[in-house]
Design a protein around this motif. Sequence first.
Motif, mmCIF file in Angstrom:
data_model
loop_
_atom_site.group_PDB
_atom_site.id
_atom_site.type_symbol
_atom_site.label_atom_id
_atom_site.label_comp_id
_atom_site.label_asym_id
_atom_site.label_seq_id
_atom_site.Cartn_x
_atom_site.Cartn_y
_atom_site.Cartn_z
ATOM 1 N N ALA A 1 25.390 61.053 28.061
ATOM 2 C CA ALA A 1 26.759 60.808 27.610
ATOM 3 C C ALA A 1 27.280 59.479 28.152
ATOM 4 N N TYR A 2 27.079 59.245 29.464
ATOM 5 C CA TYR A 2 27.581 58.008 30.047
ATOM 6 C C TYR A 2 26.809 56.801 29.532
ATOM 7 N N ALA A 3 25.489 56.967 29.309
ATOM 8 C CA ALA A 3 24.717 55.838 28.778
ATOM 9 C C ALA A 3 25.279 55.429 27.429
ATOM 10 N N TYR A 4 25.559 56.416 26.573
ATOM 11 C CA TYR A 4 26.097 56.089 25.254
ATOM 12 C C TYR A 4 27.473 55.437 25.385
ATOM 13 N N ALA A 5 28.329 56.029 26.214
ATOM 14 C CA ALA A 5 29.691 55.507 26.334
ATOM 15 C C ALA A 5 29.683 54.083 26.882
ATOM 16 N N ILE A 6 28.807 53.810 27.854
ATOM 17 C CA ILE A 6 28.779 52.469 28.464
ATOM 18 C C ILE A 6 28.178 51.459 27.493
ATOM 19 N N LEU A 7 27.053 51.838 26.862
ATOM 20 C CA LEU A 7 26.379 50.875 25.989
ATOM 21 C C LEU A 7 27.199 50.603 24.733
ATOM 22 N N ALA A 8 27.643 51.678 24.074
ATOM 23 C CA ALA A 8 28.346 51.484 22.810
ATOM 24 C C ALA A 8 29.796 51.082 23.027
ATOM 25 N N GLY A 9 30.396 51.519 24.141
ATOM 26 C CA GLY A 9 31.798 51.226 24.385
ATOM 27 C C GLY A 9 31.986 49.920 25.131
ATOM 28 N N THR A 10 31.530 49.889 26.374
ATOM 29 C CA THR A 10 31.766 48.727 27.223
ATOM 30 C C THR A 10 30.996 47.514 26.723
ATOM 31 N N HIS A 11 29.704 47.705 26.389
ATOM 32 C CA HIS A 11 28.882 46.564 25.989
ATOM 33 C C HIS A 11 28.843 46.354 24.491
ATOM 34 N N GLU A 12 29.490 47.221 23.728
ATOM 35 C CA GLU A 12 29.620 47.084 22.285
ATOM 36 C C GLU A 12 28.296 46.884 21.575
#
Lengths: 286, 330
Positions: free
Chosen positions: B65-76
């Motif tokens: 969950a955090y990998a997805y949120a960080i990659l897709a959210g923070t790093h776009e």
Amino acid sequence: MLSALIAGLATGALYAAAALVYNVMFSTSKVLSVTTGHTAMLGGVFGAWFLQAFALPLPVALLGSMAIGALLGALTDFVAIRRVLARSDEHLWLLSTLALATMVQQAVALWWGTEPKPFPRIIPQEFGAGVFDQKYWLPVAVAIALAIGLELFYRGTLYGKLFVAMSEDIFAARARGIPTERIRMFSYVMAGAMGGLAGFAAGQLTFAYFALGLTLTLNGFIALAVGGLGSNLGALVGGAALGILSSIATYYVGGEFQQTISVGLLMLVLLLKPEGLFGTRNVRPV
Amino acid sequence: MKRVAILLFAAAVLVSLPWWAGDQYQLHLAALIGAYWVLIAGLNLVVGFSGQLSVGHVGLLAIGAYAYAILAGTHEWNVWLALAASGGIGALCGLLLGLPSLRLPGFYFAMATLAFALIVTELVLALDGLTGGGVGLSVPEFPAPFDTAAGSYWLILGIAVIVTWLTWNVARLMWGRGLIAVRDSMVTAQAVGVPVFHAKLVAFVFSGLTAGLGGALFAVMQSYITPDTFLFELGLFFFVCIIIGGRGSILGPFLGTVVLTALPELSAPLAKLGNFFYGLLLLLVVLLLPEGIGRLFQIGLERLRPQRLGSMPIEPQPAQLALAIKAGQR
């Protein structure tokens, strides 16, 4: 630094007490019960409740919390162990004790609340006593007393010798006419009372907190695995090492990585010396 | 033929769910069940087939969950790339966790996975620059056409079907037999040449992959994640779904997931009891039906339609017997 060390030693003593509880249960049944930490949690929660809500005198409250712990021990044997040990499937007891532990923890959470509540003073003492504060020394004293008491019990009494006989070879013990079911029940009651006592003594350190049980189950197990399964000295040394190491780590690195470091210690010991510091080597079954 | 018909019917029911589901919330619930199932299908290979009692898969779920949120959210990153990456990271963490811990015997392994789940929560709180700490992190949605309730449901359904197909392939072929052998008797499995550690590790890494994927889907469903989303009790819930459904089957744990997710939502008193209820259920199943609820149906079926073994008389064949005796005398 000194106060961090002392606090670590006190926490470690609580872990050591949990490891001793594991040992007593393991000796008669070869079961590592998940409810181990929960006996201590109940000791703390009920101790605080008895002392505060009813203002019971100290000895009565202490005996009451030990009785509650013993009740959980008896319940563990009666509900989670007895039927399961009769089956041949190996790890069913893990599931049944886990289920019982979850139920106890959730019941306490619903009844007591999920916030840690303070535990009253046991012995009158100034709050500014620093490292000589009773909240550090009570758990240490109880853990050492429990270990010495267990050694005396194993060496000096008939029941202790029965425990040892059952841990050596349960079939031989039964063949010699030892009522193994009753002795196992007795050992679980005793272990539960020990857990209740440890939880009561450490109440001022840990607060009366419902989630303490799982933490203690895990950390007590780490202390046990580091010190060696079945060894009381190992439990003391493993608990103290675990507590002091994690408090030193907290001092230098910060409190965020406490669990990571204690599990790191477990993995290190299991890789280097799988039987623990004072344990006996397991023979692989073929 | 009958089997194909049942399969087609089930597929039609599942695909057409958005049209006949009562409201948006029920659809959301169905999608949540799908996200859970993606994880549980993989975990089933570990718990149900190879018998390794992993109670800490919620840690792998949190990592996905955090990998997805960080990659897709923070790093776009591209959303699909991030989804694949969270599966990959889940598999990698599964490998890192499995390598030391799968060597340990039962209780040690369970404690190691429990510790892993607690460590992940601790690290999520500690590394607040990356994960937002206790405040949490918002999760980007899937792009159109998957941004509606029905769209995300279909996407999750597709992924769940693929994962189920993969686990079914593992379960019915030699791998599955080997894993069951490991569960039932490790010594025997080793003796007949099952690569015990390797088999367990492959199953565990696969479960890490599905846990990572499931975590990403779960995060999108939640749309905002905090460390409190991934309590240890959630891991216990996954575990209970499998044990109650019955070990060594795929349909059982699936039904377990559906029923156990839907039950607390449908009845308020159960939701209040929450994990107490799951603990009670686990205890009852372990004590009364260690083979899982599915066993109850089997027993019922046998009562209804007892299987009669036809009589198979053995005819004496004197001519062949004489030939055999002659051949022996020569």
